[in-house]
Design an enzyme around this catalytic site. Structure first.
Site, PDB file in Angstrom:
ATOM      1  N   LYS A 132       1.297   7.171  40.663  1.00 19.02           N
ATOM      2  CA  LYS A 132       1.871   6.930  41.999  1.00 19.02           C
ATOM      3  C   LYS A 132       1.308   5.639  42.607  1.00 19.02           C
ATOM      4  O   LYS A 132       2.035   4.869  43.254  1.00 19.02           O
ATOM      5  CB  LYS A 132       1.566   8.128  42.905  1.00 19.02           C
ATOM      6  CG  LYS A 132       2.004   7.972  44.346  1.00 19.02           C
ATOM      7  CD  LYS A 132       3.510   7.917  44.535  1.00 19.02           C
ATOM      8  CE  LYS A 132       3.868   7.679  45.996  1.00 19.02           C
ATOM      9  NZ  LYS A 132       5.299   7.613  46.228  1.00 19.02           N
ATOM     10  N   LYS A 151      -1.693   3.389  53.963  1.00 18.65           N
ATOM     11  CA  LYS A 151      -2.628   4.376  53.406  1.00 18.65           C
ATOM     12  C   LYS A 151      -2.621   4.305  51.874  1.00 18.65           C
ATOM     13  O   LYS A 151      -3.671   4.325  51.224  1.00 18.65           O
ATOM     14  CB  LYS A 151      -2.205   5.764  53.912  1.00 18.65           C
ATOM     15  CG  LYS A 151      -2.958   6.952  53.400  1.00 18.65           C
ATOM     16  CD  LYS A 151      -2.316   7.658  52.221  1.00 18.65           C
ATOM     17  CE  LYS A 151      -0.934   8.204  52.485  1.00 18.65           C
ATOM     18  NZ  LYS A 151      -0.374   8.950  51.364  1.00 18.65           N
TER      19      LYS A 151
END
Ligand code: NAD
Length: 298
Positions: free
Chosen positions: A172, A240
């Site tokens: 990811k 983030k």
């Protein structure tokens, strides 16, 4: 017997994902810190729980879809957390995007208590979640993956066991580098073309036929031209993810200058109150620097 599922985090992604599981006939217990999000799922047939520990008692498989590493740590390892209610054979699947090192630590804690865990972050955004078409990148054991596969298939299509614990989160992170840097490239391209007097909608259309074509040029390029910046995927969440990427790069001693530049510009966006806009609004910080806003005549 069908697995009883617990689901944490009913936000942009978690809400449609949990609805697919309910529609597929799974018994579902839900928990979110925002009560109206839970009420909606309860109205559709889910049960509400007050603490992660209680969800564990009622579930064979628990899925988390939370903002970041601290929330996953709190829900799993914290007071009244999942670990306190963990029973042998329980499977915890974290589908949030978090630090690979945290995913490995959480998995080790769960395995030490007789359960198992998968890190299974997703790509495909809100549209993918709503259409049950998410790409799911998984880290963990083959046995846990085989057990989770029928559940994943209710939420996604391209489902891959990449490797052991943490491998899903690393995949990811790689995904978010490509997405972030490509959004920056599309922003620069459309801004340059528009400032030169070319219609950015036409430029996008022309480029979609060539080597620079991509899903990001197609979807986010269109958002930039149409000025549709409602999320989608919030800038503060992509920032983030870039933190995760840059911290992991630091741990590994890898230099990622493109990702670092995108992160710096996202800091500027957040400081300008844009953190809750879609990440396609990245173009607006470049527009500020250029003192020029792209516009289409189409
Ligand atoms: P979101 O902010 O819409 O939803 C997060 C939900 O978690 C909220 O409803 C919040 O109230 C809840 N929550 C926070 N702390 C909690 C706690 N301690 N216990 C229970 N619930 C809690 O975020 P999202 O867009 O749904 O993203 C969720 C995760 O999926 C993030 O890690 C994100 O990076 C990732 N992701 C998002 C997208 C996207 O397009 N939105 C795409 C891929 C991956």
């Amino acid at each position: 017997m069908a697995e009883r599922i617990g689901f944490f985090g009913l936000g942009i992604m978690g809400k449609p994902m949990s609805q697919h599981l309910l529609n597929a006939g799974y018994s579902l217990t839900v928990l979110d810190v925002v009560k109206p999000a839970m009420d909606e799922l309860v109205a559709l047939g889910a049960q509400a729980a007050a603490a992660p520990k209680a969800v564990a008692a009622q579930s064979d498989v628990v899925i988390t879809m939370l903002p970041d590493s601290p929330q996953v740590e709190e829900v799993v390892l914290g007071k009244y957390g999942l670990l306190e209610g963990l029973h042998a054979g329980m499977l915890v699947i974290d589908m949030s995007t978090i630090m690979p090192s945290v995913a490995r630590r959480v998995t080790a804690a769960i395995r030490a208590k007789g359960g198992d865990a998968l890190d299974a972050p997703v790509s495909g955004g809100e549209v993918g979640a709503k259409n049950a078409a998410l790409t799911i990148m998984v880290g963990g054991s083959q046995a846990a993956f085989d057990r989770a596969k029928p559940i994943f298939e209710k939420m996604g299509k391209n489902i891959t066991l990449v490797g052991e614990a943490g491998a899903g989160q690393i995949t990811k992170a790689a995904n978010q580098i490509i997405v972030g840097v490509t959004i920056a490239a599309v922003s620069e391209a459309l801004l340059l073309a528009a400032k030169a007097g070319a219609d950015p909608a036409k430029v996008r259309e022309a480029l979609m036929g060539g080597f620079a074509a991509s899903r990001i040029l197609e979807l986010h390029g269109n958002r930039m031209v149409q000025r549709t910046f409602a999320p989608g995927f919030k800038i503060k969440l992509h920032r983030k993810d870039l933190n995760i990427i840059l911290n992991t790069a630091r741990e590994l001693g890898v230099s990622l200058p493109m990702s670092a530049n995108v992160a710096e510009l996202m800091n500027g966006l957040i400081a300008n109150g844009c953190g809750d806009l879609d990440h396609s609004a990245f173009v607006t910080i470049l527009e500020k620097l250029a003192n020029f806003e792209i516009k289409s005549n189409v």
